[in-house]
Design an enzyme around this catalytic site. Structure first.
Site, short mmCIF file in Angstrom:
data_model
loop_
_atom_site.label_atom_id
_atom_site.label_comp_id
_atom_site.label_asym_id
_atom_site.label_seq_id
_atom_site.Cartn_x
_atom_site.Cartn_y
_atom_site.Cartn_z
N LYS C 78 0.69 -1.17 -0.07
CA LYS C 78 0.00 -0.13 0.14
C LYS C 78 0.88 1.22 -0.08
CE LYS C 78 -3.87 2.11 2.57
NZ LYS C 78 -4.62 1.93 3.75
N SER C 158 -9.69 2.18 2.50
CA SER C 158 -8.87 3.02 1.97
C SER C 158 -7.94 2.11 0.94
CB SER C 158 -8.07 4.05 2.86
OG SER C 158 -7.29 3.23 3.73
N SER C 182 -10.39 0.25 7.06
CA SER C 182 -9.65 0.36 5.72
C SER C 182 -9.01 -0.99 4.99
CB SER C 182 -8.42 1.10 5.79
OG SER C 182 -9.33 2.49 5.52
#
Lengths: 485, 95, 491
Positions: C78, C158, C182
């Site tokens: 990420k 997210s 997330s």
């Protein structure tokens, strides 16, 4: 001798509180492993944490906690075994995180006290509100580029202790005494070097004024970053005067941050800090509460050195010193140690006189510290022994001291070498007396005629003729016997 | 709680984020919407409840006082938008 | 699609060990797939050269018998994890071309375990979002579509890029971070497994901070077993993170016994509010049934303050974020927009650098901490947070794990929810309470919606009891037999 300002409308009293930022003596920073040494290349003592790179996190330096506790104990303050780091949020070019990690509602050290030693020998107690740990900011330099400020983060993250006094001070002189005493304690403890010139001790002064006899606390102004004891005192006078003028002209004081301009001797509003501050303190979620136990505190307490107040009391009790002399001697630990070495086994008062008047006088003139003194405590002690044993006279002692100062020599050797030993041989003194009497028959007659005061003149002449080596008491006695019979 | 434009402008100053004048009204509305929704917390009785700052049930660990970091000006300045003489630079600050 | 990209971590590990294929072949297969799947916008930065060179090194270690636990496994990282020498954006314009001169603790641990980074995955800006639509690099798209409908769907957020990449088989696994859901919400939307470990299990050092008291990194994988392998490689005490727990990292894989007989599983009654999507309710009931069939005892529990969790979260997270994001000021790194004074530069830089949702949250957070409002908002929220944590503590006195839906709905279409912040926030209604309490939460894909989209269930466990969570999750996984694939990947 209270400090009051006589205004047009009446007499005003000044209320002063000090916030002193003291750089903690430690190898590395409060929350990072970079060095704290002074004067390195810009940004060379900066870790990724100090530069607030994304994702960097603080880890507390245990030695800084210890130093804060030690200082708290030195200020006879309440030690809080549970305290909390909070973020103080504001934007500034040398504040990389956009917040300063500080302590707000729960500081590591609570209320304490500090005793002021005033020049007249009196003491006064001032309350300490709190002491907390926080990070220092970096340095902004404004004069190296026409349109830019340069930012060096070497200092960013260095541990500071902010020590806040209660608004107990009423005179510039007290504020000066407070700073000197605080510095003295910090140096004894070894928690801050107290060097205001290098910025390792910085002072914010809170000043307000009120009509004499009035108990209210009026709006105060904070004069930031005053960097010497003298300037602190001047800043207070200037700011207090300004506030009296504002009130007397029908104005109001606005709470604000001001800057002292030593060249003009006035304070002015700081434009860069004009924005109403709202620091939005909240507990730092990157850190947990700071906790330690009684054993930790006691271990530090057990290792505390004798502090100035205790030393002063002991000097008064053990050596019979005046409070004033004692307070002068204990300001600096090295000075106090020197004095004690000199006074050991000797008359404390005489030792104090010699150390304060002769040694400190000479050191002061030469701009030296006691550690750099050419006259060692051992030698000064020997000099006092020579005096006491009547080997030399007081006058000669001063000369010997001069020589010791110049050469660092041993007083016994100097006295020996220069032949300065006091003459106590009656025959030799009688001969000298006879010579003076023989040379001044008219004055002898005067003495005999009742002008006994002239005897002193005769003593002087005999001392002169013996280069000061004759024992003045013996000279006097023999003179009296010979002239007056 | 309905935020007015002035309040929003003040918050924007505190947060150092420029907000266009013509966005102010709409933003005030959005923020008010969020805050109104949040105000349901007022229903909860929290008398005597200690605020929870961290879920980590730990003692704060202390570091040893050793110099273990720093000494890499180049890494510190590597991403600087502007620099001079080993320093970051910003528009001149008037004090 | 290459067969190699379909493998689980466990299978790939065995295949490489046996010499059925090399680490380089495995990585190359993924790099090829990534190129073909660029329309998903799952990666912000691809690092093919770096990946191949790491794969080569992995192959050498495999052959010399020195393979790490993630040796040669191609993963997405990420873009919130700082990666040394590789641009890190946090999905924001404000970081500009920031290239970290350091590697985050978690990505370094993965690297040390032999994982091969394929690139940096897309995300909502600063991890603030539930749809990946706030990314400065553009929305990431889910590989899934509704049956007979080509509408582009969000992957959730997210960690949308990570979820999309793992679901689309262009990463064998990926790292995520979870502040309020997330990891778990995008895992549920994309039909994969996502684990938010206990707060403190994985170090936050080097992860761009959103909300410090909530942020936690975790694995996003295609199976529960893979999550167990990957978590072990990511976890561990880090003295550089004061909130990292000095606890042992167990062998999570070994905990997957599949035996949950006698375990007590709680179903919190507050998670079945009026108006809960019947499809979600039915899925939840099915999941409970599966666990009962496997020998667990399923009981109702109560988490009375659940209703207030979202509002609590939307004070605490923005408040912390408003402070955490103050460092993006254009002075030391990232974007700078010139101004005629320091403050002017700050205001312009931050206005231009932060997207709308981030700006909104900074302002809410700033307000919640400001003088006069702190007690009513921030302090109140912290107290309610304590009550929410207490609810769980009470529940865990009687149960060993809690089963809930992961999300209130299946994935929605791009742009469908962006207009109203509060509606968007409701996506996290089932995941936020766990985050506030700091407990581990695992999302397991359990079924499909009537429109053919994946739906997940969440298992919540006690502090540092990821083992139970994973074990129960593996039972659920096996019973559900979720095998659906996004369109184009079938067969």
């Amino acid at each position: 001798m209270t400090y009051l300002i006589e205004g047009e409308t009446g007499t005003w009293e000044v209320v002063i509180g000090l916030e002193v930022h003291c750089q903690v003596i430690s190898q590395s920073k409060l929350f990072s492993g970079s060095s704290t040494t002074y004067g390195a290349e810009p940004n060379s003592q900066v870790s990724l944490v100090d530069a607030a790179m994304p994702g960097m996190l603080p880890v507390i330096n245990g030695a800084c906690v210890e130093q804060a506790v030690k200082t708290g104990l030195g200020l006879r303050a309440k030690i809080n075994k549970h305290s909390v780091f909070a973020r103080k949020n504001y934007f500034y070019a040398d504040l990389p995180q956009g917040y300063q990690i500080s302590q707000y509602e729960q500081p590591i050290v609570g209320e304490g006290k500090l005793v002021l030693d005033m020049p007249d020998g009196s003491s006064r107690e001032v309350g300490i509100e709190r002491l907390h740990l926080e990070q220092d900011a970096g340095k902004s330099m404004h004069d190296q580029h026409p349109s830019k400020s340069l930012i060096d983060l070497n200092r960013s993250g260095v541990a500071l202790m902010e020590i806040v006094s209660k608004p107990d001070l009423r005179e510039p002189e007290e504020a000066g005494a407070y700073l000197r005493k605080l510095r003295s304690i910090l140096r004894y403890l070894g928690t801050c070097d107290g060097n205001m010139e290098e910025g390792s001790m910085r002072c914010d002064v809170n000043v307000s004024v009120r009509p004499l006899g009035n108990d209210e606390l009026r709006t105060r102004c904070e004069v930031k970053n005053v960097n010497s004891v003298r300037f602190v005192m001047q800043a207070i006078e200037a700011e207090a005067r300004r506030q009296v003028d504002v009130y007397e002209n029908g104005g109001e004081i606005v709470q604000e941050t001001r800057l002292f301009d030593p060249a003009k001797g006035e304070t002015r509003s700081m434009r860069s800090k004009e924005n109403a501050h709202d620091y939005r303190y909240f507990p730092d979620p990157d850190l947990l509460p700071l906790e330690f136990d009684d054993a930790f505190v006691e271990k530090i307490r057990d290792a505390l050195p004798e502090l100035p107040d205790d030393k002063k009391s002991r000097f008064i009790a053990d050596f019979g010193l005046t409070p004033y002399d004692a307070s002068v001697l204990v300001v600096d630990q090295a000075n106090a140690d020197y004095f004690e070495a000199v006074a050991d086994g000797r008359d404390g008062k005489i030792a104090a006189n010699w150390v304060i008047n002769n040694l400190f006088g000479a050191l002061g003139k030469a701009g030296k510290s006691v550690g750099e003194s050419p006259v060692s405590a051992e030698n000064l002690g020997k000099l006092l022994d020579l005096l006491k044993e009547d080997v030399i006279s007081g006058r000669i002692a001063k000369d010997v001291f001069e020589i010791m100062w110049e050469t660092g020599g041993d007083p016994e050797a100097i006295v020996e070498e220069k032949g300065l030993k006091q003459v106590t041989d009656t025959g030799a003194i009688e001969a000298a007396v006879d010579a003076v009497i023989a040379a001044n028959p008219d004055k002898v007659a005067d003495v005999k005629g009742g002008k006994e005061k002239l005897l002193g003149w005769f003593t002087g002449q005999v001392m002169k003729s013996t280069q000061g080596k004759a024992n003045p008491g013996m000279v006097n006695e023999i003179l009296k016997k010979k002239i007056l019979g | 709680m309905a935020l007015d434009k002035t309040t929003v402008a003040n918050i924007a100053v505190l947060a150092r984020i420029d907000v266009e004048e013509d966005r102010m009204e709409a933003l005030a509305g959005e923020l008010s919407g969020i805050l109104n929704w949040i105000e349901q917390l007022g229903e909860v009785n929290t008398d005597g409840v200690a605020p929870m700052t961290s879920v980590a049930d730990l003692a704060l660990a202390w570091r040893e006082d050793k110099v273990t970091d720093g000494g890499y000006q180049d890494r510190v300045l590597a991403n600087a938008p502007e620099q001079q003489d080993g320093c970051f630079t910003v528009p001149k600050v008037m004090e | 699609m290459s067969e190699l990209t379909k493998l689980t971590i466990g299978e790939a590990r065995d295949g490489m060990a046996k010499g059925a294929f090399t680490a380089v072949e495995l990585t190359q297969a993924h790099l090829t797939a990534m190129e073909k799947a660029r329309a998903l916008n799952a990666y912000i930065t691809e690092t093919p050269d770096l990946a191949l060179s790491r794969a080569e090194a992995s192959q050498v270690r495999i052959q010399s018998g020195k393979a790490g636990s993630m040796e040669g496994i191609p993963v997405g990282i990420k873009d919130l994890f700082c990666t040394e020498g590789v641009k890190t954006t946090a999905g924001s314009k404000i970081l500009g071309d920031f290239v970290p001169p350091y590697e985050s603790f978690v990505s370094r641990k993965l690297k040390d375990a032999g994982a091969v980074m394929l690139g940096k995955t897309n995300l909502d800006e600063f991890a603030m979002g539930s749809s990946n639509e706030t990314s400065a690099s553009g929305s990431c798209v889910s590989p899934w579509t509704r049956s007979g409908d080509d509408t582009k769907l969000v992957p959730g957020g997210s960690s949308g890029g990570s979820a999309s990449a793992v679901a689309a088989r262009i990463a064998m696994a990926a790292t995520g971070t979870d502040t309020g859901g997330s990891i778990r919400q995008p895992a549920a939307f994309c039909g994969i497994v996502g684990l938010k470990p206990t707060y403190g299990r994985c170090s936050r050092w080097g992860i761009v901070a959103f909300a410090s008291s909530l942020d936690q990194a975790g694995p996003m994988t295609r199976t529960v077993g893979d999550a167990a392998i990957m978590l072990r490689a990511m976890a561990g005490h880090d003295p550089m993170d004061s909130t990292s727990a000095p606890v042992e990292v167990p062998n999570f894989e070994a905990a997957l016994t599949g035996d949950i007989r006698g375990l007590k599983i709680g179903l919190p009654k507050e998670y079945r509010p009026e108006g809960l999507d019947p499809e979600i309710a039915a899925l939840w009931d099915r999941g409970a049934e599966m666990l009962r069939d496997a020998g667990a005892e399923v009981v109702e529990v109560s988490l009375p303050h659940t209703k207030y969790a979202l509002a609590t979260y939307y004070i605490i997270a923005p408040a912390e974020a408003s402070s955490n994001l103050a460092r993006y000021d254009g002075v030391r790194y990232g974007l700078r927009v010139d101004g005629n004074s320091l403050d002017d530069m700050y205001r312009k830089t931050r206005a231009a650098g932060f997207g709308e949702e981030v700006r909104r949250r900074i302002l809410v957070g700033t307000y919640a901490l400001s003088a006069g409002y702190y007690d009513a908002y921030y302090l109140k929220a912290q107290k309610v947070r304590a009550l929410i944590a207490e609810d769980f503590k009470t529940a865990f006195k009687t149960v060993d794990a809690i089963l809930t839906p992961t999300t209130p709905t299946a994935a929605f279409g791009l742009g469908e929810e962006v207009n109203d912040p509060v509606t968007m926030y409701l996506n996290d209604v089932f995941t936020v309470p766990t985050s506030l309490a700091g407990l581990p939460g695992l999302s397991v894909p359990v079924g499909l919606s009537s429109t053919g989209l994946p739906l997940g269930l969440q298992l919540v466990g006690r502090y540092f009891d990821e083992e139970t969570v994973l074990n129960v999750g593996s039972v659920l996984e096996k019973a559900a037999g979720f095998s659906a694939l996004p369109k184009g990947l079938e067969g």
